[in-house]
Design an enzyme around this catalytic site. Structure first.
Site, mmCIF file in Angstrom:
data_model
loop_
_atom_site.group_PDB
_atom_site.id
_atom_site.type_symbol
_atom_site.label_atom_id
_atom_site.label_comp_id
_atom_site.label_asym_id
_atom_site.label_seq_id
_atom_site.Cartn_x
_atom_site.Cartn_y
_atom_site.Cartn_z
ATOM 1 N N ALA A 227 47.213 -50.729 11.619
ATOM 2 C CA ALA A 227 46.278 -49.608 11.564
ATOM 3 C C ALA A 227 45.196 -49.783 12.624
ATOM 4 O O ALA A 227 44.682 -50.881 12.838
ATOM 5 C CB ALA A 227 45.645 -49.522 10.179
ATOM 6 N N HIS B 125 44.944 -36.991 32.401
ATOM 7 C CA HIS B 125 44.383 -36.167 33.467
ATOM 8 C C HIS B 125 44.045 -37.012 34.683
ATOM 9 O O HIS B 125 43.729 -38.193 34.566
ATOM 10 C CB HIS B 125 43.097 -35.484 32.989
ATOM 11 C CG HIS B 125 43.315 -34.553 31.850
ATOM 12 N ND1 HIS B 125 43.779 -33.281 32.023
ATOM 13 C CD2 HIS B 125 43.144 -34.721 30.518
ATOM 14 C CE1 HIS B 125 43.880 -32.693 30.840
ATOM 15 N NE2 HIS B 125 43.501 -33.556 29.910
#
Length: 190
Positions: free
Chosen positions: A145, A94
């Site tokens: 991870a 955004h």
């Protein structure tokens, strides 16, 4: 006896949920994609938005709970990709630089708000990996991870964090690896 019954019932219930997911949601995602390779598996609980901008290769496994948002930009995932649970891929973001408007009120975008994401073939992403707009993950890479990717990852890398990127193979090993894979697949080029 009751414990065995409950366990059996629970296992049956889980199998039915998985089958329902495969027959409905997973098939819907596959049909909605720009390109969908053979043997695409999308585990239960995934959310995929903007599927018409997504291309996935052959033998792709998206782990449970993944969130994939393809905005105006495209997402391409190559062959033989696997991910652990909760992979997140975002091809856009955004604007937050418009004076006099709250972020949630800003709907217009610039060319920098949405950028393609490309994940080349033979990539493994561990659990909770976040891949943001404009990133290219090189062939044969392993993403640890919890990693957050904001920049490109070179081929045959082990990406732990932006400050810790290791080589998976030496240059000689890459040549040998590619040669062996090409022979197995009947290709004459890397």
């Amino acid at each position: 006896m009751m414990k065995k019954f409950i366990t059996t019932f629970h296992n049956l219930q889980m199998k039915m949920r998985n089958k329902w997911w495969q027959l409905t949601t997973m098939e819907y995602y596959k049909c909605s994609m720009k390109k969908c390779g053979a043997d695409l598996q999308i585990a239960r609980g995934c959310i995929i938005e903007g599927a018409s901008n997504i291309e996935m290769g052959d033998n792709v496994y998206i782990g449970p709970g993944a969130i994939i948002y393809s905005t105006d930009a495209s997402l391409s995932i190559g062959d033989n990709f696997i991910s652990g649970p909760r992979l997140t891929i975002m091809t856009g973001d955004h604007r937050f630089d418009v004076v006099g408007k709250r972020i949630c009120e800003t709907t217009e975008k610039t060319e920098n708000n949405d950028k393609d994401v490309k994940i080349e073939e033979d990539v493994w992403c561990g659990a909770n990996v976040l891949i943001l707009k404009g990133v290219r993950v090189g062939r044969g890479s392993v993403i640890a991870a919890g990693a957050t990717l904001t920049k490109d990852v070179p081929p045959y890398s082990i990406y732990i964090s932006k400050d810790s990127i290791k080589r998976r193979f030496t240059d000689e090993q890459i040549v040998e690896h590619e040669k062996i894979l090409n022979c197995k697949e009947g290709n004459n080029h890397p």
